[in-house]
Each structure stands twice: as structure tokens, then as C-alpha cells.
Design an enzyme around this catalytic site. Sequence first.
Site, PDB file in Angstrom:
ATOM      1  N   GLU A 521       0.834  -1.210   0.000  1.00  0.00           N
ATOM      2  CA  GLU A 521       0.000   0.000   0.000  1.00  0.00           C
ATOM      3  C   GLU A 521       0.866   1.257   0.000  1.00  0.00           C
ATOM      4  O   GLU A 521       0.513   2.267  -0.606  1.00  0.00           O
ATOM      5  CB  GLU A 521      -0.949   0.000   1.196  1.00  0.00           C
ATOM      6  CG  GLU A 521      -1.916  -1.178   1.235  1.00  0.00           C
ATOM      7  CD  GLU A 521      -2.751  -1.314  -0.019  1.00  0.00           C
ATOM      8  OE1 GLU A 521      -2.940  -0.310  -0.739  1.00  0.00           O
ATOM      9  OE2 GLU A 521      -3.198  -2.445  -0.302  1.00  0.00           O
ATOM     10  N   HIS A 524       1.673   2.181  -3.447  1.00  0.00           N
ATOM     11  CA  HIS A 524       0.654   3.022  -4.087  1.00  0.00           C
ATOM     12  C   HIS A 524       0.853   4.491  -3.674  1.00  0.00           C
ATOM     13  O   HIS A 524       0.772   5.400  -4.493  1.00  0.00           O
ATOM     14  CB  HIS A 524      -0.751   2.589  -3.671  1.00  0.00           C
ATOM     15  CG  HIS A 524      -1.246   1.344  -4.335  1.00  0.00           C
ATOM     16  ND1 HIS A 524      -1.317   1.211  -5.700  1.00  0.00           N
ATOM     17  CD2 HIS A 524      -1.725   0.173  -3.822  1.00  0.00           C
ATOM     18  CE1 HIS A 524      -1.822   0.007  -5.993  1.00  0.00           C
ATOM     19  NE2 HIS A 524      -2.058  -0.642  -4.866  1.00  0.00           N
TER      20      HIS A 524
HETATM   21 ZN   LIG Z   1      -2.736  -2.573  -4.564  1.00  0.00          ZN
END
Ligand SMILES: [Zn+2]
Length: 741
Positions: A521, A524
Site C-alpha cells: 500500500e 501506491h
Molecule cells: Zn494494490
Amino acid sequence: MRQTLIAVSIAAALAAAAGCGKDTGQNPSADNQVQTKQTAGAKADGGAVAANSLLKEWTGPYGGVPAFDTMRLEDLKPALEIAMANQLANIEAIVSNPSAPTFANTIEALERSGSDLDRVFVYYGIWSSNLSSPEFRAIQREIAPKLAEFQSKITQNDQLFQRVKAVYDQRENLDLNAEQKRVVELIYDDFAMNGATLKGEAKKRYGEINQRLAELYTQFANNVLADEEGYDIFLTKDQLSGLPESIVAAAAALAEEKGQKGKYAITNTRSSMDPFLTYSDNRALREKVWKNYYSRGDNGDAHDNNAIIAEILKLRDERVGLLGFDNYAQWRLQNRMAKTPERAMALMEAVWPAAIARVKEEVADMQAVADAEGADITIEPWDYRYYAEKVRKAKYDLNSDEVKQYLQLDKLREAMFFVAGELFNFSFTPVEEGSVPVFHEDVKVWEVKDKTSGEHIGLWYLDPFARAGKRSGAWATMYRDHTTFDGKQTVLASNNSNFIKGAPGEPVLVSWDDAETFFHEFGHALHFLSSNVAYPTLNSGVRDYTEFQSQLLERWLSTDAVIDKYLVHYKTGEPIPSELVAKIKKAATFNQGFATTEYLASALVDMKFHTSDPKDIDPDAFERETLEALGMPDELVMRHRSPHFGHIFSGEGYSAGYYGYLWADVLTSDAAEAFAESEGGFYDKEVAAKLVKYLFAPRNAIDPAEAYRAFRGRDARIDALMRDRGFPVPEKQADTVAAQE
Ligand SMILES: [Zn+2]
């Protein structure tokens, strides 16, 4: 305008339960992130706005920040209504402009429109994912059809499209830079993909098809849901043999909730089925649970989905026929990195033989265990997980409690900051307590700066802990994306997880999987933060590409620098032993025959459905014959059989797109090897600079295939992926897949 793909963005905003793409699991929601942007400029109207905090321009430090401290749910509906009306007024102003269409008065104006809605969607996203409540869900249900109607008012606005088209047609002569040209093309393509080029009868038919498809998608999803709710099994105490205590306790609680106190409930869902099949010693019950699960939507009753699939496939084929495409997959893949169904197919077919060959080995290992136990059985699909677990215990046993003692949440966060510093030259500093509003006391905020110049890059919000009203899993979102076309806007990125809080003063210890997800994450977030694009549309994601950057970042968790400094025992401070890390890595290749085959079978059937003539299709026979032709092993089934394959039939999020997980995996493995092979390994400055320059910062401003080639000096190859999964590298295919334009 919210990205180019206004339709996709709104779908994502509505998909409250969207998960992140780490898992090829059962969540068929459209997108992984709710990506939102906020643009300065467009002014909302007077009185109602002043009173509604959700519509206010963001004020305060760092270019303005969301007013999470004053958000009130009662403002949400009026705010959405006003913001939608304002955006439609913005669009009206664009189309009624008497001047000829130009890049500035059409494309830039479109990019600037809808800033109120973008801000409201940030709050909407928080209520939907971080702070949900029955009151919010009631508003969500009420507003969903209005948002859909609003969205089609824009995508079906012919005057707007004609202006976009006028700019698009002259784009080579307008003295546009590369980014501007790409914005024009992405916006035009988005309209065209959604039927804007059609006229008269064709346009009318296009609208009818979409309306009917929307009904069918809902019916499909409802049928699956009905079959998930309609087959609870209640066990008695003597039927629990083999099940771990935690599963028994959960099953007891579930039975009580369902009014059968004293019994143990197994529901017809993956989260119930999977552990039951892994641990239950009762073979007859395993068979029953397996059959219920893999028959969802396929029981020949009122909830049977086969006729719905046939109708969906025909309508999709007819719809893309109106736009001049031979089949649905061709239409779907035109703006994906793979570009054509043939290339996606070539990748899958290159991996498939190794996957099914590995299944044979796995089945042989399992049969040996069963024989040694004197079980006198032949491995059937309902035995796979059960005997695989026995093989795992014997060959790869890992003590997860031992691993956890080296994985402290705070240290992992510091490790991520260290990696971001090495690769991206970012520094993370906590903002002064109280200076940036948050929506919950658990949320903490860091300022991100360039380490060398000290330039402000953005803010990173972290909401780490589970609580009531927060959805499960982990995800990343953008509250504001990077743009410069209207003055520089800095990034507001967030990461969200569901870690369980430790006792006061105790560190939070997490599993290896959760640590990987935390890095994923954060990948991202780094993708958001490193953006250097000028226009909002260029921040949009590409389905078979956007999980690659985040998957790649997971690889830094097990680099030596991170291990030595951050993966240290919470009591002794000793780094995690290298034998333990080796064991973790070895365990990662376990059962890859099963995992890859069940996934690929679904991905291949998806692509075959969408490249075949659906005229007389019988979905049940089609699935069976396709698998037979592929040589699907008898001991397992598709991860998602067609009658409950929600990813592809309860919407269009992954239709002709389920291959995308593997595509992103190929890029991940291949890019990781670029680091592994380099002089400085995973911290090589030169490779890192290329990584940021070509694969992160441009977002969607460069065609992903071109960007990858610029990074790697060639197209991606599947060799690295095969090695990562413990498969032999095929000699002939080494140079082919994910290659060739
Ligand atoms: Zn992802």
C-alpha cells in the site's frame, strides 16, 4: 473533471468495499483506490456553500487540507447535489462557449471542472471506508442512482464530445506538448469507448444495451449472494475434528448469531469454505462444503446464472460491434498495457504448462501422504487444500509467532521511510500535532519533502488500526493529486490498514503477510507522491499496470538493509535470522501449482468467453469444453467458476481483464531482477533513478509499455516470474511474452 475515466472514478467511489489487488480473491469491486483530486479555481456559488463545510475550499497549511475535523454527515447529500449541479454548469459553460474549441477552452476547462465534487468525494470516501455507519449507507443507496444519471449526462453529452473531437482532430497542428497531446487522446478515447461517436439508431441501441446490462449485472450479483446466504451448514460438536480452535470459536459465534446456539456454522463463502477444506478431517463434509461453494449460481433453480451469462455475452458483443470491434476483449484491452487479447493470451499460455505440471507434482506429494496415512482415497478437489496443508507442515513449516516477534509496526513504518529515502529521495517528518485536521485520533500525518532541496512534496496520512465502521483489508487513496496546469497542487496521500492495537506501551506485532501488504500500500502512496504530471487525467490508472508499482515495493521488505536495521526482535533487538528469512521465501513457492492453475483457469476462460462468438453459447458447456481443451487437471477447479465469477459478470471491472494480475506480476518479477542484477542491488542509485523517472513519476502521461521499455531497455520477460513461482523457465518463450508491439 475527475480523471478521464469519470465513470470508473465514480464507480470506485461507490464501491465502498473495494479491496486492494494483492489478492485475486472474491471481491469483484471495480477499482482498488478511490483516487480523487481537487483543483483550485472553479468557484462554487454563495449561500448554501458557505454553510456546507464539505464544499468549502480547503484552507490551512500545505496548500490547504481537508477539514476532517468539521465534517458532518448531514451535509453530505446537499453537498453532493450542489457539487453535481456545479459541474454540470461548468460543462454547460464549456459547450456554450461561442469561440471555436481550443485546448484551453475545452480540454483544460474540462480538467478544471468538478473541483467541488472532487472535494466532496474525499469526505464521501472517508465515510464509506473509514467511518461507515447505517446512516451513511442509507445516503449512499439514495444517491447512487443520481450519481449514475449525472455521470451519463456528461459521457453522453454530444455537444461536449463534438468540442473534444474538434480539438482531437487537430491535435497534431496545435503546438501541444507530449503531455497535452496525451490528455486530449485519453479524454477522446474515453468518450469514444463509451459510445460517443455513435449516431441515430446505433446510439439509441447502445443506450438500450447498457441499460439491460446494468440490470443483468445486478441480477447476477444478487443470485450469487442468494446462493451464498442460502446454504449454511450447521455442525454438531462431533463434526469438528481437525478444525483449529479459532475457527471453531468463530463458527460457534456465527451459529449463535443465526439462531442456532450450541451448533457451529459454516457459510457458503470463501472465508468459511477455505479454512474448513484446509483443516476438516471429515471427508464427506468437505465434499459437501466444496460442492455448495463451487455450485453457486449453477443449481438450475431461480438463482441460476447461466442464461444471464449468455445474454451478457451477446449484448457485450453487439455493443462493441456497434463501435467496430470484432469482439469484446479487443475493445476492452485497447487502453490496457497488454493492448490486444492475443498478447494477454500469449502470456497466460506461456505460464499454463508449468502450472499444470506442478499440480501433478503436488498431487503426487499429497497422494503419498494420504497413502502413508492409510486413507485409501484418490485425491479429489475437496481433498486438495487438506492434504496440501499436511505437505506444507512437513516440508515448509513456519512458526508464524516466531516471525511476528521481528515485525513491529513502528519499525516497519520507519523501514518504509528509509526505502522511500533511498529510492525516491523523500524524507518523512511528523507534522506538528493538531496542525492538520484528522477524522480519527488514530490517524497521524507526515510531511513529505525532497531530501536534497527540502521542497515540499505532499502529506502522508496513516490510519493504521481496525475499528467498528472501518472496512476490512488495506488500501491507499489520494485526497488530492499532483497537477501543475493551474498552479502547482501538492499531493495528499493516505494509507489505511486494520492492524490490531497492542496493549498500552507494547509494540504492535504483525504477520509477514501483513508486513508485505503494508509495503504494498505504501507503494501506491509513493506512486501518488512521486507524480510529476501537469493534468488530472494523467494521474488515472491503467488496470493491468497500477498494481505493478505497489507489488514491486513489497520486495524491499526482505532486503538486507531493512532486515538488519528494522526487522529486529521486539525484546532483544536482534535482526531476524537469515535462515528464517530463507524459510519464508521458500514457503512462498509452496502450492504454486494450485494457486497459479486455479487463477489461470479463470483468466483463460474469461478471455475465451470474450473472444468467442456468443451467438449460440451455452456457458456451462463452454466452460467445460474450454477447460478440457486446456488439459485442466481433475483435482482442482477454476478459482471462480463462470456462474459466480462476479469480477467479470456482475460488472465490467475485470471482464476480459482478469489476466491483469498475472500481467502485473510479470512486470514485478522482471523489474525486481533489474535491481537484483545491478551493482548496487536493490539500492542501486542508477536503477532507482530510472524507476522513479519512468515507472512512477509519469503516472499515465507515458504509454505504460513505452515507459517500461525505457526503464528496462527491453520488454518484460516471463523468466523472472517463473523463477519466483518455482517453475522451470521455458527455453523458447524467454523472449516473447509481454513483448512486441
Ligand atoms: Zn494494490
